[in-house]
Write an enzyme that holds these catalytic residues in place. Structure first.
Site, PDB file in Angstrom:
ATOM      1  N   LYS A  13     -10.228  25.500  24.953  1.00 53.14           N
ATOM      2  CA  LYS A  13     -11.384  25.610  23.810  1.00 53.14           C
ATOM      3  C   LYS A  13     -12.462  26.492  24.714  1.00 53.14           C
ATOM      4  O   LYS A  13     -12.972  27.529  24.487  1.00 53.14           O
ATOM      5  CB  LYS A  13     -11.827  24.682  23.089  1.00 53.14           C
ATOM      6  CG  LYS A  13     -13.197  24.976  22.392  1.00 53.14           C
ATOM      7  CD  LYS A  13     -13.292  23.685  21.180  1.00 53.14           C
ATOM      8  CE  LYS A  13     -13.814  22.546  21.702  1.00 53.14           C
ATOM      9  NZ  LYS A  13     -15.360  22.863  21.469  1.00 53.14           N
ATOM     10  N   SER A 150     -24.469  19.536  32.133  1.00 52.39           N
ATOM     11  CA  SER A 150     -23.951  20.269  30.930  1.00 52.39           C
ATOM     12  C   SER A 150     -23.557  21.677  31.497  1.00 52.39           C
ATOM     13  O   SER A 150     -24.345  22.775  31.949  1.00 52.39           O
ATOM     14  CB  SER A 150     -25.063  20.651  30.217  1.00 52.39           C
ATOM     15  OG  SER A 150     -24.874  21.392  29.132  1.00 52.39           O
ATOM     16  N   ASP A 302     -15.503  14.671  26.964  1.00 55.62           N
ATOM     17  CA  ASP A 302     -14.841  14.909  25.404  1.00 55.62           C
ATOM     18  C   ASP A 302     -13.640  13.858  25.170  1.00 55.62           C
ATOM     19  O   ASP A 302     -13.137  13.921  23.995  1.00 55.62           O
ATOM     20  CB  ASP A 302     -14.115  16.485  25.344  1.00 55.62           C
ATOM     21  CG  ASP A 302     -15.414  17.299  25.255  1.00 55.62           C
ATOM     22  OD1 ASP A 302     -16.612  16.788  25.054  1.00 55.62           O
ATOM     23  OD2 ASP A 302     -15.197  18.573  25.669  1.00 55.62           O
TER      24      ASP A 302
HETATM   25  C1  S3P Z   1     -18.327  22.746  26.944  1.00 53.22           C
HETATM   26  C2  S3P Z   1     -19.099  21.712  27.676  1.00 53.22           C
HETATM   27  C3  S3P Z   1     -19.255  20.492  27.538  1.00 53.22           C
HETATM   28  C4  S3P Z   1     -18.093  19.877  26.299  1.00 53.22           C
HETATM   29  C5  S3P Z   1     -18.002  21.002  25.228  1.00 53.22           C
HETATM   30  C6  S3P Z   1     -17.617  22.183  25.630  1.00 53.22           C
HETATM   31  C7  S3P Z   1     -18.247  24.041  27.180  1.00 53.22           C
HETATM   32  O1  S3P Z   1     -20.446  20.073  26.621  1.00 53.22           O
HETATM   33  O2  S3P Z   1     -18.343  18.518  25.772  1.00 53.22           O
HETATM   34  O3  S3P Z   1     -17.042  20.343  24.260  1.00 53.22           O
HETATM   35  O4  S3P Z   1     -17.456  24.817  26.957  1.00 53.22           O
HETATM   36  O5  S3P Z   1     -19.119  24.351  28.221  1.00 53.22           O
HETATM   37  P1  S3P Z   1     -21.971  20.188  27.867  1.00 53.22           P
HETATM   38  O6  S3P Z   1     -21.831  21.207  28.580  1.00 53.22           O
HETATM   39  O7  S3P Z   1     -23.040  20.097  26.614  1.00 53.22           O
HETATM   40  O8  S3P Z   1     -21.799  18.867  28.442  1.00 53.22           O
END
Ligand code: S3P
Length: 417
Positions: A13, A150, A302
């Site tokens: 994803k 993040s 996740d």
């Molecule tokens: C993601 C980063 C994560 C993850 C999300 C997808 C991404 O979130 O929980 O499902 O694709 O950068 P955070 O960056 O807010 O931790």
């Protein structure tokens, strides 16, 4: 009930979002194979179309021809935090006015974590929650230290940095997933990464234009994790997930699964587009409690709903801490995981930044609700493989990240004799 067999989970994803968004702003046509066509990633694809990119599908591939002018648009990001936060970074330096919104869940998730650092580059954005109104402005590079681990915030700042004049550096004291900094160089953008005492420094120099490329997306470890869990818990179960992304910022779950005592075999390792991929086979075993904390949290964030489920069947007390980020996901996942597993007889308690789970406790009959959260719906469906008197309602939300989840479940059930 057990599950057995081989499954090829859909494309990652996080990587699909980036391939669609980067392709949408690159010069030329980016050809993407094995993209995840779940609702979240389609929100990113539709967003770049609304901004002027062209999208063409041929069989299994999606071709995105990027736009050089980001035209004014009102964009619905649906349930997708990655779409809204990365787009905010891209559009901050655009030439027009943009409106970004999303569903009821997305409208409750904090956006000041991106609007504050982007403001430091000169962005003009109204709203701390969606809807956001972005007035594109010329940006100047900056240095920003992430206050929370993040990848979405890191990516938003780096993408704004690509459009800004001068250097933009993001400092991350705790590593988060690194797909943006791995993929930008494939689109011709120089990214400098250096490790210092205060953390990893990631630097881009702008303004730069992305150049189209080809992206082949490996299977999503966060989707494979549902099957790894089912295999670890099921009676005489063995499941192999093929061609899964093994990026070290994403494989914390497998390390914990091993630590709990599960049998995890990794085979057929290879490199695809700068990422390691492999087949992963998990077999049922008895499990031990663990403590999950600190710097390992971002690498399994996740998958925490699944770790909570595993802990209900493990011997001893499992503690998950330093995971307050769960409170700002698609739902407050500390509350929704604890409430739903408790409804099924689990001994689980919420804490401010995690949960404490006593096991093993057999799961009892009950009807549990996904609360509109895709990962909760799939975790509860895996719980239902342990007791057929568990019913999950609101399971159609799997569409967000794993549209073929129930088809794969049926196949694995049918294989099990
Ligand atoms: C993601 C980063 C994560 C993850 C999300 C997808 C991404 O979130 O929980 O499902 O694709 O950068 P955070 O960056 O807010 O931790």
């Amino acid at each position: 009930m057990g599950l057995t067999g081989k499954v090829k989970v859909p494309g990652d994803k996080s990587m699909t979002h980036r391939a669609f968004l980067f392709g949408g702003i690159a010069e030329g046509t980016t050809v993407i194979t094995n993209a995840l066509e779940g609702a979240d990633c389609l929100a990113s694809l539709h967003a770049v179309e609304a901004l002027g990119a062209k999208v063409e599908r041929t069989g299994e591939t999606i071709a995105v021809t990027g736009t050089d002018v980001l035209q004014s648009a009102a964009i619905d990001c649906g349930n997708s935090g990655t779409t809204i936060r990365l787009l905010t970074g891209i559009l901050a330096g655009g030439e027009a006015t943009y409106e970004l919104t999303g569903d009821a869940s997305l409208q409750k998730r904090p956006m000041d974590r991106v609007t504050i650092p982007l403001g430091q580059l000169g962005a003009q954005i109204e709203g701390r929650y969606a809807p956001l109104r972005i007035e594109g402005k010329p940006l100047i590079g900056t240095t920003y230290t992430l206050p929370v681990a993040s990848a979405q915030v890191k990516s938003a700042v780096l993408l704004a940095g690509v459009f800004a004049t001068g250097e933009t550096t993001v400092i991350e004291p705790i590593l988060s997933r690194d797909h943006t900094e791995r993929m930008l160089p494939q689109f011709g953008v120089d990214v400098v990464i250096e490790d210092f005492e205060d953390g990893r420094h990631i630097r881009v120099k702008g303004p730069a234009r992305l150049a189209a490329t080809t992206v082949d997306i490996p299977g999503d470890p966060s989707s494979a994790a549902f099957w790894w869990t089912a295999a670890a818990l099921g009676e005489d179960s063995v499941i192999t997930t093929e061609h899964v992304l093994m990026n070290p910022t994403r494989t914390g779950f497998l390390q914990v699964l091993r630590q709990m005592g599960a049998s995890v075999q990794i085979s057929n390792r290879k490199e695809v587009a700068g990422e390691e991929v492999a087949d992963v086979t998990v077999e049922s075993t008895s499990l031990q409690a663990v403590t999950i904390e600190g710097e390992q949290i971002p690498s399994l964030i996740d998958e925490i709903p699944l770790l909570a489920l595993l802990a209900t069947q493990a011997d001893g007390t499992t503690t998950i801490r330093d995971a307050a980020e769960l409170r700002v996901k698609e739902t407050d996942r500390i509350e929704t995981v604890v409430a739903s597993l408790r409804q099924l007889g689990a001994k689980i308690e919420a804490t401010a930044d995690g949960m404490i789970i006593e096991g093993p406790t057999p799961l009892t009959a009950g009807t549990v609700d996904s609360a509109g959260d895709h990962r909760l719906a799939m975790m509860l469906t895996i719980a239902a493989t342990l007791n057929e008197e568990i019913d999950v309602i609101g399971s159609e939300v799997v569409e967000v990240s794993y549209p073929t989840f129930y088809d794969d479940l049926k196949k694995l059930e049918a294989n099990h004799t």
